[in-house]
Design a protein around this motif. Structure first.
Motif, short mmCIF file in Angstrom:
data_model
loop_
_atom_site.label_atom_id
_atom_site.label_comp_id
_atom_site.label_asym_id
_atom_site.label_seq_id
_atom_site.Cartn_x
_atom_site.Cartn_y
_atom_site.Cartn_z
N TYR A 298 25.86 29.04 16.42
CA TYR A 298 26.81 29.08 18.04
C TYR A 298 28.22 27.99 17.95
N VAL B 114 29.01 36.18 14.37
CA VAL B 114 28.86 37.53 15.41
C VAL B 114 27.90 38.19 15.32
N GLU C 19 24.77 38.98 17.14
CA GLU C 19 24.19 39.89 18.19
C GLU C 19 23.43 40.95 17.85
N SER C 20 22.81 40.76 16.36
CA SER C 20 21.59 41.34 15.71
C SER C 20 20.55 41.51 16.82
N GLY C 21 20.38 40.49 17.72
CA GLY C 21 19.27 39.80 18.14
C GLY C 21 18.27 39.10 16.94
#
Length: 78
Positions: free
Chosen positions: A38, A21, A25-27
């Motif tokens: 994922y 996650v 979330e870091s992109g």
């Protein structure tokens, strides 16, 4: 090295899921890697849910009634 999800304990699966996650979330993860992460994360989420369900079943199985006899009762978290 990724271990098979089915062999992981709840704690190990949750720790890996949290790391996934954070990476997502870091992109900064390339698209193909993000898709693979994922998919792995989804499998880890399912493993955690499975382990929690098993723990809940065990708790229900070992509850004692007022007379000290083993009896099942619905599990309520909280």
């Amino acid at each position: 090295m990724d271990y098979p999800v089915e062999s992981l304990t709840f704690e190990a699966a949750l720790k890996e899921l949290e790391a996934i996650v954070a990476r997502l979330e870091s992109g900064d993860t390339p698209l193909q890697d993000a898709i693979e992460l994922y998919e792995r994360g989804n499998a880890l989420r399912a493993r955690c849910a499975e382990r929690l369900d098993a723990a809940q079943a065990r708790i229900e199985a070992i509850r004692l009634d007022a007379d000290g006899r083993a009896a099942t009762a619905p599990f309520t978290a909280g």
